[in-house]
Design a protein around this motif. Sequence first.
Motif, PDB file in Angstrom:
ATOM      1  N   LYS A 182      -5.476-125.192  16.222  1.00 11.80           N
ATOM      2  CA  LYS A 182      -4.610-125.733  17.267  1.00 11.80           C
ATOM      3  C   LYS A 182      -4.803-127.248  17.290  1.00 11.80           C
ATOM      4  CE  LYS A 182      -3.923-123.196  20.748  1.00 11.80           C
ATOM      5  NZ  LYS A 182      -4.032-122.399  22.001  1.00 11.80           N
ATOM      6  N   VAL A 184      -4.031-131.095  19.226  1.00  7.79           N
ATOM      7  CA  VAL A 184      -3.688-131.814  20.456  1.00  7.79           C
ATOM      8  C   VAL A 184      -3.656-133.305  20.146  1.00  7.79           C
ATOM      9  CG1 VAL A 184      -4.738-130.058  21.928  1.00  7.79           C
ATOM     10  CG2 VAL A 184      -6.097-132.034  21.188  1.00  7.79           C
ATOM     11  N   HIS A 191      -4.495-137.578  16.489  1.00  9.27           N
ATOM     12  CA  HIS A 191      -4.493-136.175  16.879  1.00  9.27           C
ATOM     13  C   HIS A 191      -5.780-135.515  16.409  1.00  9.27           C
ATOM     14  CE1 HIS A 191      -2.693-136.262  12.809  1.00  9.27           C
ATOM     15  NE2 HIS A 191      -3.373-135.142  12.626  1.00  9.27           N
ATOM     16  N   ILE A 279      -9.403-128.292  23.690  1.00 16.41           N
ATOM     17  CA  ILE A 279      -8.528-127.422  22.889  1.00 16.41           C
ATOM     18  C   ILE A 279      -8.863-125.960  23.220  1.00 16.41           C
ATOM     19  CG2 ILE A 279      -7.769-126.785  20.577  1.00 16.41           C
ATOM     20  CD1 ILE A 279      -8.666-129.515  19.606  1.00 16.41           C
TER      21      ILE A 279
END
Length: 282
Positions: A182, A184, A191, A279
């Motif tokens: 994942k 973010v 990122h 996350i």
Amino acid sequence: MNEPEFAELAAGHSLGALSAEDERRYRVALAAHPEWSPIADDDADTAALLAEGASPVAPPPVLRDALLARIAVTPQNPDTEGETAAAGEGVVSTGSETVPDVAPDEPPVPDSRRQERARSASAAGGEGASRRPRRLLFALAACLVLIVGLGVGAAVVIPQLLRPAAVVALDRIESEPDAAQKTVALPSGGHATAHWSASIGTAVLVSDGLEPLDGNQTYELWFVRGDAPVSAGVFAAEQGTTTAQLRGSMHAGDAIAVTVEPAGGSPTGKPTSQPIVVIPTS
């Protein structure tokens, strides 16, 4: 010859790296000391295992150059008489070859000769020290022979050994059937991507654009387990991409967080600042 010296020769014999003279010394010592044969057998088995299924290739030019440069500055005139004396205790010459002396009724050595041998051994201390560079050179040559023998295997194994642990962990995660990730955004505009596998309990954070900190601060990783943060180690950001493995075992449902802490990590074992990355993994 003592047992450590024999072990060096046995290693070189198993690699096919001995000179004709050292090969002769090896065989004479093995005949005189059959109790040392397990050393030779172990070295032979190890060399066979390492070379199994590998095709020989030429060593890298830089390795050959380094070895030749070392040979150029290393004395190549060993005192063969002194080495023969060290290797030949308990050995007699028959004129054409040297064989173990197994005479059971050899008279005892007089005290005066023992004292003379002791003085000679003390004087030979400097000679033993002078042979150390040759033993180091032998070890370097044996390593070169081993790399050549490993061939393609070395080309694959050695780079694997040099890879960072976090990169190795990331590869392992990605090979698992339950691998997940994942991404973010970072406050700095880059990122961060968390990679994890619940089946092996391993997680890795890959960030792009995370700003490096000064020496008084560090980034700290956390597993957020319910309301309880669990420290997962500290790491330093690099220019560009940074890969960091979380220390400890990940539990299903843990969130992955990053905080900025004093150098060395949080002194309290709990975050001392608000996380810059959170996350969720569920």
